[in-house]
Every structure is written in C-alpha cells, then in structure tokens.
Write an enzyme that holds these catalytic residues in place. Structure first.
Site, PDB file in Angstrom:
ATOM      1  N   LYS A 108       0.823  -1.217   0.000  1.00  0.00           N
ATOM      2  CA  LYS A 108       0.000   0.000   0.000  1.00  0.00           C
ATOM      3  C   LYS A 108       0.856   1.265   0.000  1.00  0.00           C
ATOM      4  O   LYS A 108       0.445   2.283  -0.533  1.00  0.00           O
ATOM      5  CB  LYS A 108      -0.976   0.001   1.185  1.00  0.00           C
ATOM      6  CG  LYS A 108      -2.110  -1.005   1.024  1.00  0.00           C
ATOM      7  CD  LYS A 108      -3.287  -0.693   1.921  1.00  0.00           C
ATOM      8  CE  LYS A 108      -4.406  -1.706   1.712  1.00  0.00           C
ATOM      9  NZ  LYS A 108      -5.501  -1.549   2.679  1.00  0.00           N
ATOM     10  N   LYS A 147      -4.150 -12.077  -7.587  1.00  0.00           N
ATOM     11  CA  LYS A 147      -5.424 -12.182  -6.883  1.00  0.00           C
ATOM     12  C   LYS A 147      -6.483 -11.263  -7.503  1.00  0.00           C
ATOM     13  O   LYS A 147      -6.155 -10.171  -7.982  1.00  0.00           O
ATOM     14  CB  LYS A 147      -5.152 -11.797  -5.421  1.00  0.00           C
ATOM     15  CG  LYS A 147      -6.353 -11.682  -4.531  1.00  0.00           C
ATOM     16  CD  LYS A 147      -5.961 -11.171  -3.143  1.00  0.00           C
ATOM     17  CE  LYS A 147      -7.123 -10.365  -2.573  1.00  0.00           C
ATOM     18  NZ  LYS A 147      -6.905  -9.757  -1.285  1.00  0.00           N
ATOM     19  N   LYS A 187     -10.153  -5.810  -5.304  1.00  0.00           N
ATOM     20  CA  LYS A 187     -11.108  -4.730  -5.534  1.00  0.00           C
ATOM     21  C   LYS A 187     -10.431  -3.446  -5.976  1.00  0.00           C
ATOM     22  O   LYS A 187     -11.064  -2.571  -6.541  1.00  0.00           O
ATOM     23  CB  LYS A 187     -12.042  -4.491  -4.334  1.00  0.00           C
ATOM     24  CG  LYS A 187     -11.439  -4.346  -2.983  1.00  0.00           C
ATOM     25  CD  LYS A 187     -12.503  -3.846  -1.990  1.00  0.00           C
ATOM     26  CE  LYS A 187     -12.810  -4.818  -0.866  1.00  0.00           C
ATOM     27  NZ  LYS A 187     -13.682  -4.332   0.171  1.00  0.00           N
TER      28      LYS A 187
END
Ligand code: TRP
Length: 338
Positions: A116, A198, A201
């Site tokens: 992140k 993966k 979202k």
C-alpha cells in the site's frame, strides 16, 4: 451446546469500493456455516478504510451497503453480531495500548503495508502503518479464537498472535491467542485478466474483477474477455498449473455451480472456451442474482438495517468493555473514580 463453551469467531471487511466475487467466494460465503457452531462477530471495519483517502459520503453509503450485503449473503443478525467498528469505541482505545507492545520494525515488515505504501506513495500515513494493530485490537477485544480470512491476511493474524502473547507474558494472561481459519475453497480467486494475481477490488482494470453488484450482462462480458490460452484440443477445459486462466474459471464454475472440478472437466470435454465461458457466466449469475435482490430489498428498509446495527453495537460493546477494563487494570491505569 451452551453459549459459554462456544468458541468465538471474528472477521471483518472494509467498506471500501466494491466487494468482489473473490471476496465472496473466498470469505463471506464461508462465514455463514460458522454461525451454527460458533459465537460469531462480523464487523464492517470502517476505521480501517480511513487509512486510504475516502470520500466521506461514499464511505457512509458503502458502510450501509456492506451491512446489507452481509445479511443478504446469509449472515444472520439473530445468530451473529453484525456491527460497525466505529460504533464500539474500545477498538481504537485498545489499539493504543497494543501500539505500546508492537515494534515499528514489525509493522514496517508487513507485506500489505509495503504494497500500500507503493500504491499510495503520496499518503503513507501512520494509520496505514498501524493498520495491523487496529486489526489485532478488533480480534483481541472479543477474545476471538478463530479468524476466518483470506491468505493475504495471514501475516496480520500472525502478528496479532505475537502481540497477544507478548502482552500476556508481560502483564499475565489476558488475551485468547487467535488462529486463522483458512478456507480452502475459494481461498484464491484470481484476476480474470492476469490469472497469476489475486482478484482485487483495487484493480484498475474493471474487466479483471467481477463485483457482487455486476448485472448479468457485465458478468457475461467480463467472462467472455477472461484470459485463457491458445489450446484448441478436445480437453482444453482442464485444471492444470500451466493453464492458470482456465483453472481459475474452473474454480469459479465449481464454487458457483456446486459441481466438482473433475466433473466439470468431463462436462466440457470436446467443447471450446466460448461454450465454457458462457456456462461459467450462467453459474456466477445464478449465485449473484438472489444476493443482489435481497441486498436491494434490505437497503430500502433503512430502519431494519439500523436496528440490526444498534443491536450489534450493544452486544459487541458489552464484551469490548469487559476486555478493555481488564487491560487498563493490568497495565496500571487508575480506574475512573465514580
Ligand atoms: N484487514 C482485513 C482485510 O483487509 C479486514 C479486517 C480488519 C479484519 N479487521 C479484521 C479481518 C479482523 C479479520 C479480523 O481483509
């Protein structure tokens, strides 16, 4: 089983962006059967969402939508505690205490923090670094023994264990030391465009991700565009390490239709990818449609959602207060004079 002996389960999802088919098959769907056996708390972790910049009105809307989605997916407010993290102020308070037994180095090593930080290089705030401590607080506050999560959260649960053990060693036995409950089925649904990554979202490519709000046309379109390979043999539809795209679609098909992967391979013997992808779309749509209809119905009944959240916060607070009071006492804080 009497209530006292039931093990406690805690899990949560951030009300950020859209819940994906991967989140559903890998997490939320596997939570519903746990309700029969365990004392479950399912949380909408809104405080965690603040670690990346949010539009306030959207965060509020997403929080209601995720609550409705929980219920639509079969989480039952009569059985489990469904609540919003920020409604129980003890989460933030316990996180502070846990901060004092967590090392900066440990947090700097967390994979999600590093990822992140790269993605939000202009906003590497303390919350982003502290994220796992707040998550530890969520879990430890309820003395949860089992934490059903996807693979990407295992490192955070391990840190939670370390924090619990460290606190217990320093201040005497206080917290249950939790364990991950990793679901095998659906644990890793992959991106439709890059089946080695993966389904996430935050993926900027919307064709890579099926969300729980996608309508039938969108699901079909995305699956038709899904990456496969150039195999044209009669048994091209087969699960194999060198066919990541097809294997991912087979997993999705199997989880949505209830048909085993082996059975599906036989069903599509002699058929090409076009036929197969349409069948995957049908299976996904048949799973999504009832959830979407129920979520819509629930969202139209705000009073009901609010009553669930009110009751959930009350039940959760009751447990949280006890744990926090114990922690404050153990670390030597003077109890409030009454
Ligand atoms: N970090 C989790 C995720 O992104 C969400 C989460 C927050 C959570 N607190 C939790 C999951 C406690 C399990 C238990 O998926």
């Amino acid at each position: 089983m009497a209530d006292e002996v039931k093990k406690r389960v805690f899990s949560g999802v951030q009300p950020t962006g859209k819940v994906t088919l991967g989140n559903y098959l890998g997490a939320i769907r596997n939570w519903t059967p746990l309700q029969q056996q365990y004392d479950c708390l399912f949380c909408v972790v809104d405080l965690h969402s603040l670690t990346v910049e949010q539009v306030p009105a959207e965060l509020r809307k997403n929080t209601f939508e995720l609550t409705a989605l929980y219920i639509a997916c079969g989480l039952d407010p009569a059985r489990s505690t469904l609540f919003i993290q920020s409604h129980v102020h003890e989460h933030a308070e316990l996180a502070w205490i846990l901060d004092t037994v967590t090392y900066v180095g440990e947090l700097g090593r967390m994979t999600q923090f590093k990822d992140k930080s790269r993605k939000h290089a202009d906003n590497i705030n303390m919350g982003l670094m502290n994220y796992p401590v707040l998550m530890a607080s969520d879990i430890l506050l309820y003395q949860a023994e089992l934490v059903p999560v996807g693979k990407d959260q295992v490192q955070h649960v391990e840190l939670t264990r370390d924090i619990a053990q460290r606190f217990n060693a320093r201040y005497s036995d206080t917290f249950a030391v939790p364990q991950c409950l990793l679901s095998k089925a659906g644990a890793s649904i992959k991106s439709l465009q890059d089946p080695t990554a993966k389904m996430s979202k935050s993926d900027p490519n919307e064709n890579a991700v099926i969300t729980l709000t996608d309508d039938a046309d969108a699901v079909r379109r995305k699956l038709r565009r899904a990456v496969t390979d150039s195999d044209t043999s009669a048994n091209c539809v087969r699960h194999s390490a060198d066919k990541p795209g097809v294997s991912n679609l087979l997993n999705i098909y199997s989880l949505c239709s209830g048909v085993s992967v082996e059975q599906a391979e036989r069903t599509f013997e002699g058929k090409g990818y076009g036929v197969f992808k349409d069948a995957v779309a049908d299976a996904v749509i048949s799973v999504l449609q009832p959830i979407q209809a129920e979520q819509k119905r629930l969202l139209a009944d705000k009073a009901y959602i609010e009553s669930v959240l009110r009751q959930g916060a009350e039940q959760a607070s009751h447990i949280a207060q006890k744990t926090l009071a114990k922690v404050y006492r153990k670390v030597g804080l003077v109890p409030k004079i009454r």
